[in-house]
Design a protein around this motif. Structure first.
Motif, PDB file in Angstrom:
ATOM      1  N   LYS A   1     -18.849  31.965  90.066  1.00  0.00           N
ATOM      2  CA  LYS A   1     -19.333  33.103  89.329  1.00  0.00           C
ATOM      3  C   LYS A   1     -20.644  33.931  89.780  1.00  0.00           C
ATOM      4  CE  LYS A   1     -16.183  32.611  85.623  1.00  0.00           C
ATOM      5  NZ  LYS A   1     -15.937  33.209  84.059  1.00  0.00           N
ATOM      6  N   ALA A   2     -21.890  32.564  89.609  1.00  0.00           N
ATOM      7  CA  ALA A   2     -22.918  33.414  89.929  1.00  0.00           C
ATOM      8  C   ALA A   2     -23.126  33.774  91.300  1.00  0.00           C
ATOM      9  CB  ALA A   2     -24.422  31.949  89.978  1.00  0.00           C
ATOM     10  N   GLN A   3     -22.200  33.592  92.170  1.00  0.00           N
ATOM     11  CA  GLN A   3     -22.054  33.285  94.106  1.00  0.00           C
ATOM     12  C   GLN A   3     -21.660  35.055  94.201  1.00  0.00           C
ATOM     13  OE1 GLN A   3     -20.555  29.937  95.435  1.00  0.00           O
ATOM     14  NE2 GLN A   3     -22.003  29.134  96.523  1.00  0.00           N
ATOM     15  N   LYS A   4     -20.883  35.243  93.333  1.00  0.00           N
ATOM     16  CA  LYS A   4     -19.969  35.845  93.366  1.00  0.00           C
ATOM     17  C   LYS A   4     -20.984  37.197  92.853  1.00  0.00           C
ATOM     18  CE  LYS A   4     -15.515  34.736  92.022  1.00  0.00           C
ATOM     19  NZ  LYS A   4     -14.048  34.342  91.726  1.00  0.00           N
ATOM     20  N   GLU A   5     -21.385  36.989  91.722  1.00  0.00           N
ATOM     21  CA  GLU A   5     -22.192  37.991  91.277  1.00  0.00           C
ATOM     22  C   GLU A   5     -23.250  38.309  92.230  1.00  0.00           C
ATOM     23  OE1 GLU A   5     -23.699  36.774  87.861  1.00  0.00           O
ATOM     24  OE2 GLU A   5     -22.096  37.204  86.576  1.00  0.00           O
ATOM     25  N   LYS A   6     -23.827  37.281  92.897  1.00  0.00           N
ATOM     26  CA  LYS A   6     -25.114  37.771  94.449  1.00  0.00           C
ATOM     27  C   LYS A   6     -24.352  38.316  95.399  1.00  0.00           C
ATOM     28  CE  LYS A   6     -26.761  34.370  96.711  1.00  0.00           C
ATOM     29  NZ  LYS A   6     -27.651  33.706  97.101  1.00  0.00           N
ATOM     30  N   GLU A   7     -23.602  38.304  95.552  1.00  0.00           N
ATOM     31  CA  GLU A   7     -22.148  39.011  96.914  1.00  0.00           C
ATOM     32  C   GLU A   7     -22.880  40.271  96.356  1.00  0.00           C
ATOM     33  OE1 GLU A   7     -19.873  36.489  98.873  1.00  0.00           O
ATOM     34  OE2 GLU A   7     -21.648  34.975  99.111  1.00  0.00           O
ATOM     35  N   GLY A   8     -21.910  40.888  94.887  1.00  0.00           N
ATOM     36  CA  GLY A   8     -22.025  41.630  94.414  1.00  0.00           C
ATOM     37  C   GLY A   8     -20.473  42.537  95.067  1.00  0.00           C
ATOM     38  N   LYS A   9     -19.763  40.888  94.120  1.00  0.00           N
ATOM     39  CA  LYS A   9     -17.899  40.607  94.503  1.00  0.00           C
ATOM     40  C   LYS A   9     -17.875  40.688  92.858  1.00  0.00           C
ATOM     41  CE  LYS A   9     -18.065  39.924  99.137  1.00  0.00           C
ATOM     42  NZ  LYS A   9     -17.346  39.036  99.692  1.00  0.00           N
ATOM     43  N   ILE A  10     -16.711  40.947  92.429  1.00  0.00           N
ATOM     44  CA  ILE A  10     -15.543  40.005  91.653  1.00  0.00           C
ATOM     45  C   ILE A  10     -14.218  39.711  91.789  1.00  0.00           C
ATOM     46  CG2 ILE A  10     -17.363  41.207  90.107  1.00  0.00           C
ATOM     47  CD1 ILE A  10     -15.205  43.704  89.624  1.00  0.00           C
ATOM     48  N   GLY A  11     -14.042  39.413  90.563  1.00  0.00           N
ATOM     49  CA  GLY A  11     -12.636  38.639  91.164  1.00  0.00           C
ATOM     50  C   GLY A  11     -11.918  37.717  92.284  1.00  0.00           C
ATOM     51  N   PHE A  12     -11.447  38.146  93.335  1.00  0.00           N
ATOM     52  CA  PHE A  12     -11.023  36.885  94.529  1.00  0.00           C
ATOM     53  C   PHE A  12     -12.183  36.916  95.279  1.00  0.00           C
ATOM     54  CE2 PHE A  12      -8.529  36.126  98.146  1.00  0.00           C
ATOM     55  CZ  PHE A  12      -8.475  34.857  98.187  1.00  0.00           C
ATOM     56  N   VAL A  13     -12.381  36.331  96.042  1.00  0.00           N
ATOM     57  CA  VAL A  13     -13.183  36.097  97.323  1.00  0.00           C
ATOM     58  C   VAL A  13     -12.709  35.146  97.695  1.00  0.00           C
ATOM     59  CG1 VAL A  13     -15.520  35.585  97.517  1.00  0.00           C
ATOM     60  CG2 VAL A  13     -15.171  36.863  95.735  1.00  0.00           C
ATOM     61  N   PRO A  14     -11.855  35.271  99.470  1.00  0.00           N
ATOM     62  CA  PRO A  14     -12.112  33.892  99.828  1.00  0.00           C
ATOM     63  C   PRO A  14     -12.262  33.162 100.437  1.00  0.00           C
ATOM     64  CG  PRO A  14     -12.487  36.431 101.348  1.00  0.00           C
ATOM     65  CD  PRO A  14     -12.792  37.220  99.831  1.00  0.00           C
ATOM     66  N   VAL A  15     -12.621  32.209 100.899  1.00  0.00           N
ATOM     67  CA  VAL A  15     -13.472  31.095 101.216  1.00  0.00           C
ATOM     68  C   VAL A  15     -12.946  30.843 102.850  1.00  0.00           C
ATOM     69  CG1 VAL A  15     -13.804  28.468 101.268  1.00  0.00           C
ATOM     70  CG2 VAL A  15     -12.144  29.183  99.426  1.00  0.00           C
ATOM     71  N   LYS A  16     -14.542  31.474 103.220  1.00  0.00           N
ATOM     72  CA  LYS A  16     -15.036  31.955 104.416  1.00  0.00           C
ATOM     73  C   LYS A  16     -13.988  30.733 105.138  1.00  0.00           C
ATOM     74  CE  LYS A  16     -19.492  33.618 103.863  1.00  0.00           C
ATOM     75  NZ  LYS A  16     -20.399  33.485 104.183  1.00  0.00           N
ATOM     76  N   ALA A  17     -13.660  29.907 105.913  1.00  0.00           N
ATOM     77  CA  ALA A  17     -13.064  28.646 106.046  1.00  0.00           C
ATOM     78  C   ALA A  17     -12.113  28.885 106.272  1.00  0.00           C
ATOM     79  CB  ALA A  17     -13.873  27.583 106.512  1.00  0.00           C
ATOM     80  N   ARG A  18     -10.825  29.085 105.181  1.00  0.00           N
ATOM     81  CA  ARG A  18      -9.933  28.971 105.251  1.00  0.00           C
ATOM     82  C   ARG A  18      -9.305  30.627 105.918  1.00  0.00           C
ATOM     83  NH1 ARG A  18      -6.021  29.352  99.563  1.00  0.00           N
ATOM     84  NH2 ARG A  18      -4.268  29.951 100.716  1.00  0.00           N
ATOM     85  N   TRP A  19      -9.782  31.774 105.683  1.00  0.00           N
ATOM     86  CA  TRP A  19      -9.638  32.599 106.537  1.00  0.00           C
ATOM     87  C   TRP A  19      -9.457  32.252 108.337  1.00  0.00           C
ATOM     88  CZ3 TRP A  19      -6.321  36.084 104.353  1.00  0.00           C
ATOM     89  CH2 TRP A  19      -7.011  36.166 103.209  1.00  0.00           C
ATOM     90  N   VAL A  20     -10.166  31.710 108.923  1.00  0.00           N
ATOM     91  CA  VAL A  20     -10.574  30.935 110.102  1.00  0.00           C
ATOM     92  C   VAL A  20      -8.667  30.948 109.961  1.00  0.00           C
ATOM     93  CG1 VAL A  20     -10.962  29.604 111.699  1.00  0.00           C
ATOM     94  CG2 VAL A  20     -12.377  30.779 110.072  1.00  0.00           C
ATOM     95  N   ILE A  21      -8.657  30.290 109.350  1.00  0.00           N
ATOM     96  CA  ILE A  21      -6.989  29.540 109.246  1.00  0.00           C
ATOM     97  C   ILE A  21      -6.177  30.789 109.283  1.00  0.00           C
ATOM     98  CG2 ILE A  21      -5.539  27.961 108.387  1.00  0.00           C
ATOM     99  CD1 ILE A  21      -7.414  26.043 107.197  1.00  0.00           C
TER     100      ILE A  21
END
Length: 122
Positions: free
Chosen positions: A57-77
Motif C-alpha cells: 500500500k505504501a508503494q502504491k501511495e508513493k506512486e500515486g496509484k490505488i487499486g490494482f497495480v500490475p507486477v512489472k515482470a508479469r506484464w512482460v509475460i
C-alpha cells in the motif's frame, strides 16, 4: 508443465547457470519444489524460483496509484503472450507433439523479429 517437460532439465548439464522461473503470488514455490523433487531430485541444482512481490500500500501511495497495480515482470509475460496470440497459426492447438508446437512458437517470434528489423532498416 514442468513435470511434463522434465526431460528438458535432465539434459541440461549441472554446471550451467541456474534457470530462474518467475512466479506471481498465485503459485507456491515450496509446493512446486516438493513435487519436482519427487519426480527429479537434482532439478533444484538447475532451477530457482523467484516469487514476484505484490506492491505494498505504501508503494502504491508513493506512486500515486490505488487499486490494482500490475507486477512489472508479469506484464512482460502478458505482453509476450499477446504477441503470440496475433499469430494465426497458434490460434488453434492441433499440434500432436511438443516439438511441433515449439516450432510454431519459434516461427511466430521469428516473424515478429523480422517485421521489427524491416521497419528499423527503412
Amino acid at each position: 508443465m514442468l513435470s511434463d517437460n522434465i526431460d528438458y532439465f535432465r539434459l541440461k548439464p549441472v554446471d550451467i547457470p541456474k534457470i530462474t522461473i518467475l512466479l506471481d503470488n498465485g503459485y507456491h514455490p515450496e509446493k512446486l519444489k516438493e513435487e519436482l523433487k519427487k519426480i527429479y531430485p537434482q532439478i533444484m541444482t538447475k532451477i530457482t524460483f523467484e516469487l514476484l512481490p505484490k506492491p505494498s500500500k505504501a508503494q502504491k501511495e508513493k506512486e500515486g496509484k490505488i487499486g490494482f497495480v500490475p507486477v512489472k515482470a508479469r506484464w512482460v509475460i502478458e505482453r509476450t503472450n499477446s504477441w503470440m496470440e496475433r499469430c494465426k497459426s497458434l490460434a488453434k492447438n492441433f499440434e500432436i507433439t511438443l516439438d511441433n508446437s515449439t516450432a510454431k512458437v519459434n516461427f511466430c517470434f521469428i516473424r515478429i523479429m523480422l517485421k521489427r528489423l524491416a521497419t528499423t532498416i527503412n
